[in-house]
Design a protein around this motif. Structure first.
Motif, PDB file in Angstrom:
ATOM      1  N   VAL A   1      -1.577   6.158 -12.671  1.00 31.72           N
ATOM      2  CA  VAL A   1      -0.405   5.646 -13.166  1.00 31.72           C
ATOM      3  C   VAL A   1       0.203   6.704 -14.285  1.00 31.72           C
ATOM      4  N   PRO A   2       1.075   7.513 -13.954  1.00 31.40           N
ATOM      5  CA  PRO A   2       1.358   8.955 -14.999  1.00 31.40           C
ATOM      6  C   PRO A   2       2.090   8.428 -16.070  1.00 31.40           C
ATOM      7  N   PRO A   3       2.126   9.342 -17.135  1.00 27.57           N
ATOM      8  CA  PRO A   3       3.115   9.231 -18.248  1.00 27.57           C
ATOM      9  C   PRO A   3       4.468   9.703 -17.723  1.00 27.57           C
ATOM     10  N   ASN A   4       5.334   9.709 -18.628  1.00 31.87           N
ATOM     11  CA  ASN A   4       6.656  10.139 -18.362  1.00 31.87           C
ATOM     12  C   ASN A   4       6.740  11.603 -18.009  1.00 31.87           C
ATOM     13  N   ASP A   5       5.907  12.612 -18.499  1.00 32.17           N
ATOM     14  CA  ASP A   5       5.816  13.727 -18.147  1.00 32.17           C
ATOM     15  C   ASP A   5       4.344  14.341 -18.485  1.00 32.17           C
ATOM     16  N   TRP A   6       3.974  14.998 -17.572  1.00 35.95           N
ATOM     17  CA  TRP A   6       2.321  15.439 -17.552  1.00 35.95           C
ATOM     18  C   TRP A   6       2.245  16.576 -18.853  1.00 35.95           C
ATOM     19  N   GLU A   7       3.380  17.130 -18.971  1.00 36.40           N
ATOM     20  CA  GLU A   7       3.359  18.465 -19.980  1.00 36.40           C
ATOM     21  C   GLU A   7       3.473  17.802 -21.482  1.00 36.40           C
ATOM     22  N   GLU A   8       3.735  16.576 -21.570  1.00 36.69           N
ATOM     23  CA  GLU A   8       3.846  16.008 -22.919  1.00 36.69           C
ATOM     24  C   GLU A   8       2.555  15.905 -23.708  1.00 36.69           C
ATOM     25  N   PRO A   9       2.194  16.408 -24.742  1.00 43.10           N
ATOM     26  CA  PRO A   9       0.793  16.330 -25.281  1.00 43.10           C
ATOM     27  C   PRO A   9       0.651  14.989 -25.939  1.00 43.10           C
ATOM     28  N   ASN A  10      -0.643  14.403 -25.612  1.00 42.34           N
ATOM     29  CA  ASN A  10      -0.793  13.136 -26.162  1.00 42.34           C
ATOM     30  C   ASN A  10       0.371  12.295 -26.176  1.00 42.34           C
ATOM     31  N   PRO A  11       0.897  11.913 -25.316  1.00 47.85           N
ATOM     32  CA  PRO A  11       2.226  11.083 -25.081  1.00 47.85           C
ATOM     33  C   PRO A  11       1.924   9.623 -25.911  1.00 47.85           C
ATOM     34  N   VAL A  12       2.873   9.154 -26.358  1.00 48.56           N
ATOM     35  CA  VAL A  12       2.679   8.037 -27.250  1.00 48.56           C
ATOM     36  C   VAL A  12       2.574   6.806 -26.178  1.00 48.56           C
ATOM     37  N   ARG A  13       3.536   7.077 -25.263  1.00 48.55           N
ATOM     38  CA  ARG A  13       3.305   5.929 -23.867  1.00 48.55           C
ATOM     39  C   ARG A  13       2.696   6.537 -22.844  1.00 48.55           C
ATOM     40  N   PRO A  14       1.441   6.017 -22.465  1.00 48.28           N
ATOM     41  CA  PRO A  14       0.792   6.670 -21.351  1.00 48.28           C
ATOM     42  C   PRO A  14       0.946   6.510 -20.031  1.00 48.28           C
ATOM     43  N   TYR A  15       2.344   5.479 -19.688  1.00 52.13           N
ATOM     44  CA  TYR A  15       2.532   5.136 -18.587  1.00 52.13           C
ATOM     45  C   TYR A  15       3.907   5.046 -17.940  1.00 52.13           C
ATOM     46  N   GLU A  16       4.376   5.454 -16.932  1.00 54.81           N
ATOM     47  CA  GLU A  16       5.794   5.431 -16.433  1.00 54.81           C
ATOM     48  C   GLU A  16       5.439   4.824 -14.903  1.00 54.81           C
ATOM     49  N   SER A  17       5.409   3.521 -15.109  1.00 58.15           N
ATOM     50  CA  SER A  17       4.986   2.709 -13.799  1.00 58.15           C
ATOM     51  C   SER A  17       5.952   2.994 -12.358  1.00 58.15           C
ATOM     52  N   SER A  18       7.113   2.932 -12.572  1.00 54.82           N
ATOM     53  CA  SER A  18       8.162   3.207 -11.686  1.00 54.82           C
ATOM     54  C   SER A  18       8.053   4.335 -10.847  1.00 54.82           C
ATOM     55  N   ALA A  19       7.791   5.661 -11.590  1.00 52.25           N
ATOM     56  CA  ALA A  19       7.127   6.675 -10.797  1.00 52.25           C
ATOM     57  C   ALA A  19       5.908   6.543  -9.833  1.00 52.25           C
ATOM     58  N   ALA A  20       4.995   5.658 -10.476  1.00 49.03           N
ATOM     59  CA  ALA A  20       3.843   5.475  -9.492  1.00 49.03           C
ATOM     60  C   ALA A  20       4.237   4.659  -8.491  1.00 49.03           C
ATOM     61  N   ALA A  21       5.135   3.524  -8.471  1.00 49.25           N
ATOM     62  CA  ALA A  21       5.663   2.760  -7.443  1.00 49.25           C
ATOM     63  C   ALA A  21       6.470   3.519  -6.364  1.00 49.25           C
TER      64      ALA A  21
END
Length: 385
Positions: free
Chosen positions: A276-296
């Motif tokens: 399950v990815p973060p909102n944007d893979w290019e964001e360094p050390n994202p505060v929120r590690p997941y964006e589940s709707s993208a994975a779905a």
């Protein structure tokens, strides 16, 4: 439209039945609760796990996802006594959207009508329902700008969103149903423009392209929801791999299959260790590690693509990744319990991080694409029995 045909020897893992039952049990409870607590409302996202009604929205694009869930629950609800009530609600919530078939102010009519009227038409075969789908496709095509060869996003005429790839098939559908080749012609040109200017050499997708309105010349890649203009917004990546695969099904044009494969390969490379990815893979050390709707959404796109490629090993790789991702989303970290107070189905989704809307919450399209992918794989498994 090309069928999805997986390798004959592909077997859905036995444990997927448990995954599916967990998802449907949660959806049955949450969707019933939503339409009871907020009749005739179409919330987009939750706050602290509670659906926000009449909250801030960026545009009106999500109204079809609730009806789509109701259509699926009318077949999949565990309690047979509930199926009729879900069917009645599905028709009602779909009918509330009918006038949107003429709405040329948005680029999202596929999200609204493919999830609702298409399911309704496939269930009943009523001509009037197909007529709505065809008109929605004509409206989609009517947004075409010959200067630049694209359908603009809702945001402004100079803007092209990757999201439109999840809606452009409405124009192809209308063309096939009516014999009006001009609808398919403009839709094809839009897809080629998107392929040329939004898909990078490594298979990553940009969210937005900007064009000169007078000349139609491409200006730059930008983003509205990613980390940066050069970033890789995960939900946009899912839209790309799913959308180009769908367009290939309608057209048989292998350029679109190649693009779907490139975007899928980028997705898999980025999610090998964290499904399950973060909102944007290019964001360094994202505060929120997941964006589940993208994975779905990506799960459904990968499963579709598995049935379109002619390499059995590649097909199995795409299908396996889709199944593994759905199993992760159905685990306790992401799937709400049917009995807890959280009102959505799938946790850790995001609507618009930059605007602070529905961040690390449930979002309506995340719930829908989770159910859609699970339902599609179940249909395949049931057909193989």
């Amino acid at each position: 439209m090309l069928p999805v045909v997986l390798p004959r020897d592909y077997v859905v893992p036995a444990g997927f039945a448990d995954v599916a039952r967990r998802v449907w049990d949660t959806a049955e409870a949450k969707v019933a609760g939503l339409i009871s607590a907020h009749p005739d409302q179409f919330p987009l996202y939750t706050e602290d796990g509670k659906w926000v009604v009449d909250g801030e929205v960026w545009t009106n694009w999500c109204e079809g996802f609730l009806g789509g869930q109701l259509w699926m629950l009318s077949r999949r609800a565990g309690d047979p006594a509930h199926r009729d009530s879900f069917r009645s609600a599905a028709e009602h919530y779909s009918s509330l959207l009918e006038e949107r078939q003429h709405d040329d102010s948005v680029h999202d009519l596929g999200f609204i009508f493919w999830s609702t009227y298409r399911r309704w038409y496939e269930t009943t075969g009523e001509q009037s329902l197909k007529d709505v789908l065809v008109q929605a496709g004509r409206t989609t095509a009517s947004r075409y700008r010959p200067i630049g060869n694209y359908m603009p996003s809702f945001r402004e005429p100079a803007s092209l969103f990757i999201d439109i790839m999840m809606n452009i098939h409405m124009a192809f559908y209308a063309s096939q149903q009516t014999g009006d080749d001009s609808l398919a012609d403009v839709a094809t040109q839009h897809c080629l423009t998107t392929r040329r200017h939004l898909i990078r050499g490594d298979g990553s997708a940009s969210h937005e392209a900007m064009f000169d309105l007078e000349t139609g010349d491409f200006i730059a890649q930008t983003t509205q929801q990613g980390f940066s203009d050069t970033g890789s917004w995960a939900r946009g990546q899912a839209w790309a791999l799913y959308g180009f695969g769908t367009v290939y099904r309608f057209t048989g044009d292998r350029r679109f299959l190649d693009t779907a494969r490139a975007t899928a390969d980028f997705w898999i490379e980025k999610t090998r260790t964290q499904l399950v990815p973060p909102n944007d893979w290019e964001e360094p050390n994202p505060v929120r590690p997941y964006e589940s709707s993208a994975a779905a959404a990506a799960s459904g796109g990968l499963w579709q693509l598995a049935g379109l490629v002619d390499n059995p090993a590649l097909a199995r790789a795409y299908a396996d990744h889709a199944v593994r991702t759905l199993a992760a989303l159905a685990a306790d970290d992401f799937l709400a319990s049917p009995v807890e107070d959280w009102e959505g189905v799938l946790k850790h989704g995001t609507y618009h991080e930059g605007k602070g809307l529905g961040v690390d919450e449930s979002v309506m399209w995340g719930d829908y694409w989770l159910l859609d992918a699970v339902d599609t794989i179940q249909q395949y498994a049931e057909g193989a029995e």
